[in-house]
Each structure stands twice: as C-alpha cells, then as structure tokens.
Scaffold this motif. Structure first.
Motif, PDB file in Angstrom:
ATOM      1  N   VAL A  10       0.789  -1.169   0.093  1.00 43.37           N
ATOM      2  CA  VAL A  10       0.144  -0.232  -0.078  1.00 43.37           C
ATOM      3  C   VAL A  10       0.956   1.366  -0.058  1.00 43.37           C
ATOM      4  O   VAL A  10       0.519   2.147  -0.813  1.00 43.37           O
ATOM      5  CB  VAL A  10      -1.130  -0.107   1.315  1.00 43.37           C
ATOM      6  CG1 VAL A  10      -1.714   1.242   1.304  1.00 43.37           C
ATOM      7  CG2 VAL A  10      -2.049  -1.029   0.902  1.00 43.37           C
ATOM      8  N   VAL A  11       1.830   1.015   0.741  1.00 39.96           N
ATOM      9  CA  VAL A  11       2.868   2.482   0.768  1.00 39.96           C
ATOM     10  C   VAL A  11       3.599   2.480  -0.471  1.00 39.96           C
ATOM     11  O   VAL A  11       3.537   3.694  -1.148  1.00 39.96           O
ATOM     12  CB  VAL A  11       3.994   2.041   2.004  1.00 39.96           C
ATOM     13  CG1 VAL A  11       4.950   3.113   1.864  1.00 39.96           C
ATOM     14  CG2 VAL A  11       3.134   2.192   3.399  1.00 39.96           C
ATOM     15  N   GLU A  12       3.753   1.569  -1.067  1.00 41.62           N
ATOM     16  CA  GLU A  12       4.493   1.687  -2.502  1.00 41.62           C
ATOM     17  C   GLU A  12       3.656   2.065  -3.522  1.00 41.62           C
ATOM     18  O   GLU A  12       3.996   3.035  -4.047  1.00 41.62           O
ATOM     19  CB  GLU A  12       4.976   0.403  -2.780  1.00 41.62           C
ATOM     20  CG  GLU A  12       5.960   0.317  -4.096  1.00 41.62           C
ATOM     21  CD  GLU A  12       6.522  -1.084  -4.460  1.00 41.62           C
ATOM     22  OE1 GLU A  12       6.658  -1.068  -5.823  1.00 41.62           O
ATOM     23  OE2 GLU A  12       6.680  -1.736  -3.501  1.00 41.62           O
ATOM     24  N   ARG A  13       2.269   1.671  -3.379  1.00 37.22           N
ATOM     25  CA  ARG A  13       1.201   2.338  -4.282  1.00 37.22           C
ATOM     26  C   ARG A  13       0.906   3.679  -4.145  1.00 37.22           C
ATOM     27  O   ARG A  13       0.962   4.594  -5.170  1.00 37.22           O
ATOM     28  CB  ARG A  13       0.278   1.248  -4.272  1.00 37.22           C
ATOM     29  CG  ARG A  13       0.188   0.063  -4.978  1.00 37.22           C
ATOM     30  CD  ARG A  13      -1.156  -0.440  -5.367  1.00 37.22           C
ATOM     31  NE  ARG A  13      -2.069  -0.676  -4.049  1.00 37.22           N
ATOM     32  CZ  ARG A  13      -2.244  -1.738  -3.231  1.00 37.22           C
ATOM     33  NH1 ARG A  13      -1.694  -2.673  -3.805  1.00 37.22           N
ATOM     34  NH2 ARG A  13      -3.024  -1.582  -2.280  1.00 37.22           N
ATOM     35  N   GLN A  14       0.840   3.992  -2.995  1.00 31.32           N
ATOM     36  CA  GLN A  14       0.795   5.294  -2.477  1.00 31.32           C
ATOM     37  C   GLN A  14       1.929   6.263  -2.928  1.00 31.32           C
ATOM     38  O   GLN A  14       1.822   7.372  -3.727  1.00 31.32           O
ATOM     39  CB  GLN A  14       0.700   5.500  -1.024  1.00 31.32           C
ATOM     40  CG  GLN A  14       0.400   6.990  -0.556  1.00 31.32           C
ATOM     41  CD  GLN A  14      -0.996   7.573  -1.019  1.00 31.32           C
ATOM     42  OE1 GLN A  14      -2.039   6.863  -1.122  1.00 31.32           O
ATOM     43  NE2 GLN A  14      -1.017   8.660  -1.400  1.00 31.32           N
ATOM     44  N   ALA A  15       3.117   5.753  -2.760  1.00 30.68           N
ATOM     45  CA  ALA A  15       4.193   6.759  -3.374  1.00 30.68           C
ATOM     46  C   ALA A  15       4.389   6.743  -4.854  1.00 30.68           C
ATOM     47  O   ALA A  15       4.533   7.816  -5.385  1.00 30.68           O
ATOM     48  CB  ALA A  15       5.511   5.932  -2.693  1.00 30.68           C
ATOM     49  N   SER A  16       3.944   5.759  -5.513  1.00 26.75           N
ATOM     50  CA  SER A  16       3.918   5.708  -6.890  1.00 26.75           C
ATOM     51  C   SER A  16       2.868   6.697  -7.422  1.00 26.75           C
ATOM     52  O   SER A  16       2.887   7.393  -8.557  1.00 26.75           O
ATOM     53  CB  SER A  16       3.478   4.157  -7.586  1.00 26.75           C
ATOM     54  OG  SER A  16       4.687   3.605  -7.290  1.00 26.75           O
ATOM     55  N   SER A  17       1.650   6.676  -6.724  1.00 21.26           N
ATOM     56  CA  SER A  17       0.312   7.652  -7.144  1.00 21.26           C
ATOM     57  C   SER A  17       0.828   9.073  -6.906  1.00 21.26           C
ATOM     58  O   SER A  17       0.563   9.835  -7.761  1.00 21.26           O
ATOM     59  CB  SER A  17      -0.807   7.134  -6.295  1.00 21.26           C
ATOM     60  OG  SER A  17      -1.170   5.882  -6.568  1.00 21.26           O
ATOM     61  N   GLU A  18       1.419   9.151  -5.825  1.00 16.54           N
ATOM     62  CA  GLU A  18       1.854  10.639  -5.631  1.00 16.54           C
ATOM     63  C   GLU A  18       3.123  11.175  -6.653  1.00 16.54           C
ATOM     64  O   GLU A  18       2.744  12.259  -6.967  1.00 16.54           O
ATOM     65  CB  GLU A  18       2.600  10.767  -4.090  1.00 16.54           C
ATOM     66  CG  GLU A  18       1.375  10.499  -3.095  1.00 16.54           C
ATOM     67  CD  GLU A  18       1.994  10.699  -1.570  1.00 16.54           C
ATOM     68  OE1 GLU A  18       3.105  11.064  -1.486  1.00 16.54           O
ATOM     69  OE2 GLU A  18       1.438  10.528  -0.780  1.00 16.54           O
ATOM     70  N   VAL A  21       0.918  12.081  -9.818  1.00 14.56           N
ATOM     71  CA  VAL A  21       0.202  13.200  -9.608  1.00 14.56           C
ATOM     72  C   VAL A  21       1.367  14.215  -9.711  1.00 14.56           C
ATOM     73  O   VAL A  21       0.866  15.240 -10.315  1.00 14.56           O
ATOM     74  CB  VAL A  21      -0.350  13.111  -8.253  1.00 14.56           C
ATOM     75  CG1 VAL A  21      -1.022  14.519  -7.959  1.00 14.56           C
ATOM     76  CG2 VAL A  21      -1.756  12.187  -8.341  1.00 14.56           C
ATOM     77  N   ALA A  22       2.349  14.277  -9.191  1.00 12.83           N
ATOM     78  CA  ALA A  22       3.335  15.509  -9.146  1.00 12.83           C
ATOM     79  C   ALA A  22       3.577  15.454 -10.662  1.00 12.83           C
ATOM     80  O   ALA A  22       4.063  16.615 -11.026  1.00 12.83           O
ATOM     81  CB  ALA A  22       4.631  15.182  -8.244  1.00 12.83           C
ATOM     82  N   THR A  23       3.985  14.319 -11.301  1.00 12.31           N
ATOM     83  CA  THR A  23       4.438  14.720 -12.682  1.00 12.31           C
ATOM     84  C   THR A  23       3.425  15.181 -13.452  1.00 12.31           C
ATOM     85  O   THR A  23       3.636  16.169 -14.212  1.00 12.31           O
ATOM     86  CB  THR A  23       4.709  13.162 -13.426  1.00 12.31           C
ATOM     87  OG1 THR A  23       5.892  12.423 -12.451  1.00 12.31           O
ATOM     88  CG2 THR A  23       5.409  13.383 -14.737  1.00 12.31           C
ATOM     89  N   GLU A  24       2.267  14.936 -13.424  1.00 11.75           N
ATOM     90  CA  GLU A  24       1.019  15.566 -14.267  1.00 11.75           C
ATOM     91  C   GLU A  24       0.888  16.998 -13.790  1.00 11.75           C
ATOM     92  O   GLU A  24       0.586  17.810 -14.606  1.00 11.75           O
ATOM     93  CB  GLU A  24      -0.323  14.671 -13.881  1.00 11.75           C
ATOM     94  CG  GLU A  24      -0.143  13.312 -14.519  1.00 11.75           C
ATOM     95  CD  GLU A  24      -0.069  13.315 -15.974  1.00 11.75           C
ATOM     96  OE1 GLU A  24      -0.328  14.408 -16.905  1.00 11.75           O
ATOM     97  OE2 GLU A  24       0.998  12.586 -16.479  1.00 11.75           O
ATOM     98  N   LEU A  25       1.124  17.271 -12.438  1.00  9.49           N
ATOM     99  CA  LEU A  25       0.880  18.740 -12.059  1.00  9.49           C
ATOM    100  C   LEU A  25       2.073  19.584 -12.640  1.00  9.49           C
ATOM    101  O   LEU A  25       1.672  20.598 -13.179  1.00  9.49           O
ATOM    102  CB  LEU A  25       0.951  18.909 -10.558  1.00  9.49           C
ATOM    103  CG  LEU A  25      -0.382  18.520  -9.736  1.00  9.49           C
ATOM    104  CD1 LEU A  25       0.048  18.360  -8.305  1.00  9.49           C
ATOM    105  CD2 LEU A  25      -1.264  19.431 -10.017  1.00  9.49           C
ATOM    106  N   VAL A  26       3.069  19.114 -12.928  1.00 12.71           N
ATOM    107  CA  VAL A  26       4.185  19.898 -13.491  1.00 12.71           C
ATOM    108  C   VAL A  26       3.888  19.944 -15.057  1.00 12.71           C
ATOM    109  O   VAL A  26       3.964  21.103 -15.592  1.00 12.71           O
ATOM    110  CB  VAL A  26       5.541  18.975 -13.428  1.00 12.71           C
ATOM    111  CG1 VAL A  26       6.652  19.316 -14.394  1.00 12.71           C
ATOM    112  CG2 VAL A  26       6.240  19.106 -11.901  1.00 12.71           C
TER     113      VAL A  26
END
Length: 64
Positions: A10-18, A21-26
């Motif tokens: 779950v932690v790994e999936r959360q980190a990947s999701s973040e 999201v950060a990449t798309e925000l850029v």
C-alpha cells in the motif's frame, strides 16, 4: 507478518500515485504557462495590428 507485506504494498502504491500526480501537475503547470505566453503574444499582436490599421487609415486619408 503478512499484514506488514500488505502495508508495504500500500505504501509503495501510494508513493507511485503521488509521483504520477506530481508529474502531471508539472505538465499542467507547463501547459498553463505556455497558454499564458500565447495569450500575451496574441494581445501584443492585436495591439500591433490595431496600430498598423490606424497608420494605413491615416495614409489612405492623405492619398485620398
């Protein structure tokens, strides 16, 4: 110990999701900046076109 493995997943999936999201925000920020630049350029061109139109009108009046 199984729950620790699930928690790690779950932690790994959360980190990947973040990261996604950060990449798309850029990408969104870059796109917005490009649009702002285009709008500014358009505004400048509109002013230039209006100026040229006025100058042509003045020249046309002079030449009759």
């Amino acid at each position: 110990m199984r729950s620790c493995g699930r928690l790690d997943a779950v932690v790994e999936r959360q980190a990947s999701s973040e990261i996604r999201v950060a990449t798309e925000l850029v990408a969104v920020r870059d796109t917005v900046q490009t649009l702002v630049d285009l709008f500014r350029a358009d505004r400048t061109l509109r002013g230039d076109a209006a100026d040229l139109k006025e100058r042509v009108t003045v020249l046309e009046r002079k030449t009759g």
